[in-house]
Design an enzyme around this catalytic site. Structure first.
Site, PDB file in Angstrom:
ATOM      1  N   GLY A  29      11.498-107.359 -94.554  1.00 15.88           N
ATOM      2  CA  GLY A  29      11.668-106.039 -93.716  1.00 15.88           C
ATOM      3  C   GLY A  29      11.018-106.454 -92.559  1.00 15.88           C
ATOM      4  N   GLU A  30      10.218-105.253 -92.104  1.00 16.37           N
ATOM      5  CA  GLU A  30       9.370-105.398 -90.885  1.00 16.37           C
ATOM      6  C   GLU A  30       7.780-105.379 -91.330  1.00 16.37           C
ATOM      7  OE1 GLU A  30      11.414-106.330 -88.108  1.00 16.37           O
ATOM      8  OE2 GLU A  30       9.405-106.166 -87.567  1.00 16.37           O
ATOM      9  N   SER A  31       7.139-106.497 -91.116  1.00  9.89           N
ATOM     10  CA  SER A  31       5.730-106.625 -91.420  1.00  9.89           C
ATOM     11  C   SER A  31       4.855-105.460 -90.780  1.00  9.89           C
ATOM     12  CB  SER A  31       5.235-107.943 -91.271  1.00  9.89           C
ATOM     13  OG  SER A  31       5.502-108.281 -89.704  1.00  9.89           O
ATOM     14  N   CYS A  87       9.458-113.387 -96.589  1.00 15.87           N
ATOM     15  CA  CYS A  87       9.689-113.170 -95.107  1.00 15.87           C
ATOM     16  C   CYS A  87       8.759-112.163 -94.614  1.00 15.87           C
ATOM     17  CB  CYS A  87      11.148-112.373 -94.954  1.00 15.87           C
ATOM     18  SG  CYS A  87      11.638-112.749 -93.228  1.00 15.87           S
ATOM     19  N   ARG A 142       5.633-115.661 -86.301  1.00 16.44           N
ATOM     20  CA  ARG A 142       6.540-114.541 -86.457  1.00 16.44           C
ATOM     21  C   ARG A 142       7.973-114.787 -85.695  1.00 16.44           C
ATOM     22  NH1 ARG A 142       5.441-108.353 -84.902  1.00 16.44           N
ATOM     23  NH2 ARG A 142       7.264-107.767 -86.298  1.00 16.44           N
ATOM     24  N   ILE A 153      16.712-114.385 -92.182  1.00 16.76           N
ATOM     25  CA  ILE A 153      16.679-113.342 -91.281  1.00 16.76           C
ATOM     26  C   ILE A 153      15.513-112.854 -90.413  1.00 16.76           C
ATOM     27  CG2 ILE A 153      17.462-110.557 -91.139  1.00 16.76           C
ATOM     28  CD1 ILE A 153      18.637-111.125 -94.004  1.00 16.76           C
ATOM     29  N   ARG A 154      15.788-113.198 -89.163  1.00 15.36           N
ATOM     30  CA  ARG A 154      14.438-113.031 -88.150  1.00 15.36           C
ATOM     31  C   ARG A 154      13.162-113.545 -88.866  1.00 15.36           C
ATOM     32  NH1 ARG A 154      12.910-109.423 -85.177  1.00 15.36           N
ATOM     33  NH2 ARG A 154      13.153-107.583 -86.407  1.00 15.36           N
ATOM     34  N   HIS A 165      14.940-115.347 -97.962  1.00 11.47           N
ATOM     35  CA  HIS A 165      15.273-114.374 -98.770  1.00 11.47           C
ATOM     36  C   HIS A 165      16.091-114.772-100.194  1.00 11.47           C
ATOM     37  CE1 HIS A 165      14.272-110.854 -96.058  1.00 11.47           C
ATOM     38  NE2 HIS A 165      14.463-111.791 -95.096  1.00 11.47           N
ATOM     39  N   GLU A 191      16.205-113.220-102.806  1.00 13.35           N
ATOM     40  CA  GLU A 191      16.861-112.260-103.477  1.00 13.35           C
ATOM     41  C   GLU A 191      18.359-111.823-102.797  1.00 13.35           C
ATOM     42  OE1 GLU A 191      14.700-111.886-101.129  1.00 13.35           O
ATOM     43  OE2 GLU A 191      14.883-110.255 -99.651  1.00 13.35           O
TER      44      GLU A 191
HETATM   45  N1  GLN Z   1      10.871-110.233 -88.394  1.00 14.26           N
HETATM   46  C1  GLN Z   1      10.292-109.663 -89.537  1.00 14.26           C
HETATM   47  C2  GLN Z   1       8.868-109.190 -89.295  1.00 14.26           C
HETATM   48  O1  GLN Z   1       8.250-109.664 -88.340  1.00 14.26           O
HETATM   49  C3  GLN Z   1      10.370-110.239 -90.638  1.00 14.26           C
HETATM   50  C4  GLN Z   1      11.941-110.488 -91.027  1.00 14.26           C
HETATM   51  C5  GLN Z   1      12.285-110.147 -92.479  1.00 14.26           C
HETATM   52  O2  GLN Z   1      11.470-109.755 -93.342  1.00 14.26           O
HETATM   53  N2  GLN Z   1      13.635-110.462 -92.850  1.00 14.26           N
HETATM   54  O3  GLN Z   1       8.205-108.407 -89.955  1.00 14.26           O
END
Ligand code: GLN
Length: 191
Positions: A47-49, A79, A106, A133-134, A169, A171
């Site tokens: 997700g977003e850390s 991630c 990151r 993903i990113r 990921h 999952e």
């Molecule tokens: N770019 C996200 C972050 O910096 C991590 C991306 C992800 O969890 N798919 O938190």
């Protein structure tokens, strides 16, 4: 066996679906009250850390979760979860749970490579599909951290004792082997 899945933000439902396909019970950790239930393992999803890190503190989950990890409860971070566990993030001065001896980078693959797939070897498992993903990668590992997978020479999975992290990921694929690996970590600890 029961696994707690941190469900503040991100891909927690996909982890639960995968666990349930393996016949493993899980529950969502959304607030302090949820930590009254005991868990044998913990998953921190992608997700977003920054968002998850902030919510961990605001919802007063941070200290209990950190204490559980430090007292050897198996944890699997994917991630953003990897970033939450990293003791150091090279391009971010934030630190979160900071329990694992890795230095992460990151959004390491740049915007144009936001999302990609690979197939690489995962130590002790075999060749598996990996969805990024990113994603971050691990620039360095310290102490007893073991490298489990690399893609293009960058570390994308590692383990230090009770802590397992992947930059990708699992999952989001049909491949259950990394979850099985984590479940095995929990079983071995229970013995
Ligand atoms: N770019 C996200 C972050 O910096 C991590 C991306 C992800 O969890 N798919 O938190």
């Amino acid at each position: 066996m029961k696994i707690g899945v941190l469900a503040l933000q991100g891909a927690f439902a996909e982890h639960r679906r995968m666990l349930s396909s393996l016949g493993v019970e899980s529950f969502e950790i959304r607030q302090k009250r949820d930590l009254e239930r005991s868990y044998d393992g913990l998953i921190i999803p992608g997700g977003e850390s920054t968002v998850q890190g902030k919510l961990l503190i605001e919802l007063d989950l941070f200290e209990s979760i950190r204490k559980d990890i430090l007292s050897d409860v198996p944890v699997f971070g994917t991630c953003a979860g990897l970033l939450l566990l990293a003791k150091e993030i090279e391009n971010d001065n934030r630190k979160h749970l900071a329990t694992m001896d890795i230095k992460a980078v990151r959004n390491a693959y740049g915007r144009q490579l936001g999302s990609f797939h690979a197939k690489e070897r995962f130590e002790g498992v075999g060749i598996i599909p990996m969805t990024f993903i990113r994603a971050p990668y691990i620039a360095e590992t310290y102490k007893n951290t073991k490298i489990l997978a690399k893609v293009d020479d960058k570390i994308v999975a590692a383990r230090e004792g009770n802590q397992l992290v992947t930059a990708f990921h699992p999952e989001l694929t049909d491949d259950v082997s990394v979850h099985e690996y984590f479940i095995d970590m929990i079983r071995r600890r229970e013995k």
